[in-house]
Design an enzyme around this catalytic site. Structure first.
Site, short mmCIF file in Angstrom:
data_model
loop_
_atom_site.label_atom_id
_atom_site.label_comp_id
_atom_site.label_asym_id
_atom_site.label_seq_id
_atom_site.Cartn_x
_atom_site.Cartn_y
_atom_site.Cartn_z
N LYS A 54 60.74 22.03 44.01
CA LYS A 54 61.10 23.44 44.54
C LYS A 54 62.67 23.86 44.44
CE LYS A 54 56.72 23.55 47.23
NZ LYS A 54 56.41 23.27 48.62
N GLN A 98 57.84 23.46 54.84
CA GLN A 98 56.82 22.49 54.17
C GLN A 98 55.97 21.78 55.19
OE1 GLN A 98 56.88 21.62 50.54
NE2 GLN A 98 54.98 20.31 51.24
N ASP A 121 54.45 31.51 50.74
CA ASP A 121 53.57 30.77 50.59
C ASP A 121 52.01 31.35 50.75
OD1 ASP A 121 53.80 28.03 49.81
OD2 ASP A 121 54.10 27.45 51.99
#
Ligand code: NAP
Length: 296
Positions: A54, A98, A121
């Protein structure tokens, strides 16, 4: 039947990343550099690989990416305070914490702390709700959004199609179903969601024009479960033992690729299918977050 055409997530992700890079350049010309901040806690090796990818992708797109790495002993209060600081920071347009998190931290509490307009997200209840209502100013989760984009780009007709989704997780199965049951382009499908309590799974999958598999079970979908000519999207990423490789392991999907390829019309490989799309859509969401900060 001839073997299925491949849907290349790798190629499509390149195209999306080029679009994102152009959008980033336009934003920078207006004085805004989209910023994605990723928070990684602990030293889970798989998470480190995802976060590295990412970070690289956002840098390549010209974004102001930063990864904050914290020890596994980080307390929930410390993480919530950091998220709040990022919420306030105008240079940060997207925040991604994460998963999975260490035991002492409740993921739902952390997700709720992220400002919905920075939740790239798409896991905050406000964004989950907007997706279900069909409001398009929220953020859809990256993996199902990537799958929908694949279907659109490969000209797969979703309107009126029977779509079967295997899996009902919050990050893949449920939002996938929500996206495809909306009205509009790349949607308008008749969606069935299957899970571990589904009776006679194969009777459902065999009715699917489009079969989307996100179960986390290596090669569980066999050729006899697939209608001839169906489109098969394999979200699964499972590491299995393989003594013939250098690492001793290999990545496989939830679909028995070699056999199902003989039956399907279009199919995604693993790797190189859904995986690269997830990161591309994360960049897409971050650019959108930055665009929304511009005066109208
Ligand atoms: P998850 O939270 O474990 O959910 C799996 C779902 O599959 C559950 O709803 C489960 O049912 C269902 N299921 C499990 N075994 C089944 C069976 N034998 N028959 C029918 N349904 C079954 O997993 P996830 O987070 O959604 O991820 C799914 C897979 O996608 C994993 O392999 C993951 O690594 C992969 N993934 C890939 C990406 C990507 O970027 N490519 C992103 C996210 C996830 P219950 O609810 O009844 O338990």
């Amino acid at each position: 039947m001839a073997s299925a055409q491949l849907i290349s997530g790798t190629e499509l992700a390149k195209k999306i990343r080029a679009e994102v890079a152009a959008d980033v350049a336009a934003l920078r010309a207006r004085g805004v550099t989209p910023g994605l901040t990723v928070v990684l806690i602990g030293d889970d090796p798989a998470s480190a690989v995802y976060v590295g990818a990412k970070e690289r992708a956002s840098r390549e797109a010209g974004m102001a990416g930063e990864t904050i790495r914290l020890p596994a002993s980080t307390s929930q209060a410390q993480l919530l305070a950091l998220v709040e600081q990022l919420n306030q920071d105008v240079r940060v347009h997207g925040i991604l914490v994460q998963m999975p998190l260490p035991k002492q931290i409740d993921p739902d509490t952390v997700i709720r702390q992220i400002r919905p307009d920075k939740d790239v997200d798409g896991f905050h209840p406000v964004n989950v709700g907007k997706l279900l209502i069909g409001e398009t100013d929220g953020f859809a989760p990256c993996t199902p959004a990537g799958v929908q984009r694949m279907l659109v780009e490969y000209g797969v007709e979703t309107r009126g199609a029977n779509v079967v989704v295997i899996g009902r997780s919050t990050i893949v199965g449920k939002p996938m179903a929500a996206l495809l049951m909306q009205s509009g382009p790349g949607a308008d499908a008749t969606v069935t969601v299957c899970h571990s309590r589904t009776r006679d799974l194969a009777s459902h999958t065999r009715s699917a024009d489009i079969l989307i598999v996100a179960a986390g079970r290596p090669r569980m979908v066999t050729a006899d479960m697939v209608k001839p000519g169906a489109v098969v999207i394999d979200v699964g990423m499972n590491r299995i033992a393989d003594p013939t490789t250098k690492s001793g392991t290999r990545l496989v999907g939830d679909v028995d690729f070699d056999a199902v390829r003989q039956v399907a019309s279009l199919i995604t490989p693993v790797p190189g299918g859904v995986g690269p799309m997830t990161i591309a859509m994360l960049l897409r969401n971050t650019v959108r977050a930055a665009q929304r900060t511009l005066p109208a």
